[in-house]
Every structure is written in C-alpha cells, then in structure tokens.
Motif scaffolding. Structure first.
Motif, mmCIF file in Angstrom:
data_model
loop_
_atom_site.group_PDB
_atom_site.id
_atom_site.type_symbol
_atom_site.label_atom_id
_atom_site.label_comp_id
_atom_site.label_asym_id
_atom_site.label_seq_id
_atom_site.Cartn_x
_atom_site.Cartn_y
_atom_site.Cartn_z
ATOM 1 N N ASN A 109 0.839 -1.186 0.000
ATOM 2 C CA ASN A 109 0.000 0.000 0.000
ATOM 3 C C ASN A 109 0.880 1.245 0.000
ATOM 4 N N GLY A 110 0.878 1.978 -1.118
ATOM 5 C CA GLY A 110 1.643 3.212 -1.168
ATOM 6 C C GLY A 110 2.072 3.564 -2.577
ATOM 7 N N SER A 111 2.550 4.784 -2.734
ATOM 8 C CA SER A 111 2.894 5.299 -4.060
ATOM 9 C C SER A 111 4.112 4.606 -4.653
ATOM 10 N N VAL A 112 5.064 4.191 -3.824
ATOM 11 C CA VAL A 112 6.244 3.506 -4.348
ATOM 12 C C VAL A 112 5.820 2.197 -5.028
ATOM 13 N N LEU A 113 4.966 1.433 -4.356
ATOM 14 C CA LEU A 113 4.517 0.185 -4.959
ATOM 15 C C LEU A 113 3.663 0.443 -6.193
ATOM 16 N N ASN A 114 2.853 1.469 -6.184
ATOM 17 C CA ASN A 114 2.064 1.800 -7.383
ATOM 18 C C ASN A 114 2.986 2.069 -8.572
ATOM 19 N N ASP A 115 4.089 2.794 -8.323
ATOM 20 C CA ASP A 115 5.054 3.062 -9.392
ATOM 21 C C ASP A 115 5.750 1.767 -9.824
ATOM 22 N N ALA A 116 6.076 0.913 -8.854
ATOM 23 C CA ALA A 116 6.704 -0.371 -9.175
ATOM 24 C C ALA A 116 5.768 -1.224 -10.029
ATOM 25 N N PHE A 117 4.489 -1.288 -9.628
ATOM 26 C CA PHE A 117 3.514 -2.074 -10.407
ATOM 27 C C PHE A 117 3.409 -1.577 -11.842
ATOM 28 N N ALA A 118 3.360 -0.261 -12.017
ATOM 29 C CA ALA A 118 3.238 0.299 -13.369
ATOM 30 C C ALA A 118 4.450 -0.084 -14.221
ATOM 31 N N LEU A 119 5.637 -0.003 -13.649
ATOM 32 C CA LEU A 119 6.851 -0.358 -14.374
ATOM 33 C C LEU A 119 6.910 -1.862 -14.643
ATOM 34 N N ARG A 120 6.586 -2.662 -13.639
ATOM 35 C CA ARG A 120 6.571 -4.115 -13.824
ATOM 36 C C ARG A 120 5.568 -4.522 -14.900
ATOM 37 N N LYS A 121 4.425 -3.860 -14.944
ATOM 38 C CA LYS A 121 3.433 -4.186 -15.968
ATOM 39 C C LYS A 121 3.971 -3.866 -17.368
ATOM 40 N N ARG A 122 4.614 -2.694 -17.512
ATOM 41 C CA ARG A 122 5.191 -2.335 -18.819
ATOM 42 C C ARG A 122 6.232 -3.360 -19.267
ATOM 43 N N VAL A 123 7.117 -3.730 -18.362
ATOM 44 C CA VAL A 123 8.230 -4.601 -18.743
ATOM 45 C C VAL A 123 7.791 -6.058 -18.853
ATOM 46 N N PHE A 124 7.208 -6.588 -17.797
ATOM 47 C CA PHE A 124 6.929 -8.030 -17.789
ATOM 48 C C PHE A 124 5.659 -8.393 -18.567
ATOM 49 N N VAL A 166 12.331 1.482 -5.745
ATOM 50 C CA VAL A 166 12.129 2.115 -7.053
ATOM 51 C C VAL A 166 13.173 3.210 -7.201
ATOM 52 N N LEU A 167 13.823 3.232 -8.368
ATOM 53 C CA LEU A 167 14.735 4.304 -8.719
ATOM 54 C C LEU A 167 13.988 5.278 -9.617
ATOM 55 N N TYR A 168 14.139 6.561 -9.307
ATOM 56 C CA TYR A 168 13.456 7.622 -10.057
ATOM 57 C C TYR A 168 14.493 8.515 -10.731
ATOM 58 N N LYS A 169 14.189 8.879 -11.960
ATOM 59 C CA LYS A 169 14.995 9.835 -12.719
ATOM 60 C C LYS A 169 14.036 10.912 -13.185
ATOM 61 N N ASP A 170 14.270 12.144 -12.771
ATOM 62 C CA ASP A 170 13.364 13.250 -13.099
ATOM 63 C C ASP A 170 11.919 12.916 -12.711
ATOM 64 N N ASN A 171 11.752 12.340 -11.529
ATOM 65 C CA ASN A 171 10.452 11.969 -10.960
ATOM 66 C C ASN A 171 9.741 10.829 -11.683
ATOM 67 N N ASP A 172 10.401 10.189 -12.645
ATOM 68 C CA ASP A 172 9.825 9.040 -13.332
ATOM 69 C C ASP A 172 10.458 7.763 -12.804
ATOM 70 N N ALA A 173 9.637 6.759 -12.528
ATOM 71 C CA ALA A 173 10.143 5.455 -12.101
ATOM 72 C C ALA A 173 10.849 4.807 -13.284
ATOM 73 N N VAL A 174 12.132 4.472 -13.107
ATOM 74 C CA VAL A 174 12.909 3.904 -14.215
ATOM 75 C C VAL A 174 13.423 2.496 -13.925
ATOM 76 N N ALA A 175 13.406 2.081 -12.655
ATOM 77 C CA ALA A 175 13.854 0.735 -12.305
ATOM 78 C C ALA A 175 13.211 0.333 -10.994
ATOM 79 N N THR A 176 12.997 -0.976 -10.842
ATOM 80 C CA THR A 176 12.382 -1.464 -9.614
ATOM 81 C C THR A 176 12.801 -2.901 -9.340
ATOM 82 N N ALA A 177 12.622 -3.305 -8.108
ATOM 83 C CA ALA A 177 12.791 -4.696 -7.688
ATOM 84 C C ALA A 177 12.038 -4.868 -6.388
#
Length: 146
Positions: free
Chosen positions: A10-25, A48-59
């Motif tokens: 529950n939280g914004s970090v996981l929401n960003d991770a989910f969005a990135l994981r969905k795009r990639v996987f 989650v790693l952010y570059k210019d406020n965009d999530a670019v990597a996660t694990a």
C-alpha cells in the motif's frame, strides 16, 4: 537518481513499481498479469529508482531468513536500459542488505540477463535451468559475508 523503499502493498512507491513491472513483464515479455501480480507483494520490500520523478527501475526483496535475501521482479524501463541503471539498482539493494546484516543474496535470473548479474558478482547456483512464466531462468547467488 532518487531511491525510494517501501514495505508492503500500500503506497505510491509500490504503485510506481507495479506500473513499471506491468510495462516490462506483462507488455514487453508477455507474462500473464496474474503471474506478475502474485499476491506476495504485501510481504516484501520494494525499491524504485526515479529519474526526473519518473520510475525507471524497480525490484522487490524478501527475507528467506535473517541472513538470506531474495531479489525478485528486477526491471528497468526500456528507454533507460544500457545506462547502468540496473547496476545502480543492484548496488542499492546490496548496500541496503548489508545494513540488515544479510550474508547472501539469491535470485532467479532470466537466462538472457545472466551476464549482467555475473558482472555484479552473482554466480549460477543451480546449473539446471527451468521455465518461469514460460521464460528460461537459472538460480543465482552472491555471498556478501562468510
């Protein structure tokens, strides 16, 4: 590069991770969403790693026991690959693990990225490969402390 950690589901970090994981996987690698979102995220740490406020990597990481950490769902956004962001992600996880006195990191690598993990000090721990989500994998390990 900004780095954010979150525990649980529950939280914004996981929401960003989910969005990135969905795009990639899901979108790139055709993993079923039901396989990707497996119900275990509530029991894991997420980075989650952010570059210019965009999530670019996660694990996500979870403790197998107090001395062993499992790394999963490692991904880098397609337009950020080849820029050492994956290396930075693994280094951040390793640093965090050392602060928790973790002695060993384990992961299941897609076969095509085994060389990436080997450059970060991981080695294949089980020579017998297997399919996960219809993608060839091998288990890998990195010992931090003996």
């Amino acid at each position: 590069m900004d780095v954010k950690w979150q525990y649980g589901d529950n939280g914004s970090v996981l929401n960003d991770a989910f969005a990135l994981r969905k795009r990639v996987f899901v979108n790139e690698q055709n993993v079923l969403e039901s396989e990707e979102i497996d119900g275990l995220d509530s029991q894991c740490w997420h980075i989650v790693l952010y570059k210019d406020n965009d999530a670019v990597a996660t694990a996500r990481v979870s403790f197998i026991d107090e001395s062993k950490l499992k790394i999963q769902r490692v991904c880098v956004d397609a337009d950020q690959r080849g820029l050492s962001i994956g290396k930075t992600l693994i280094e951040e996880i390793e640093h965090w693990a050392k602060t928790k006195n973790v002695k060993e990191l384990v992961l299941a690598s897609q076969d095509h990225v085994i060389p990436f993990y080997e450059k970060s000090g991981f080695s294949i721990s089980n020579p017998k490969g297997y399919l996960d989500a219809r993608i060839p994998h091998h288990d890998m390990v990195k010992v931090l402390y003996i």
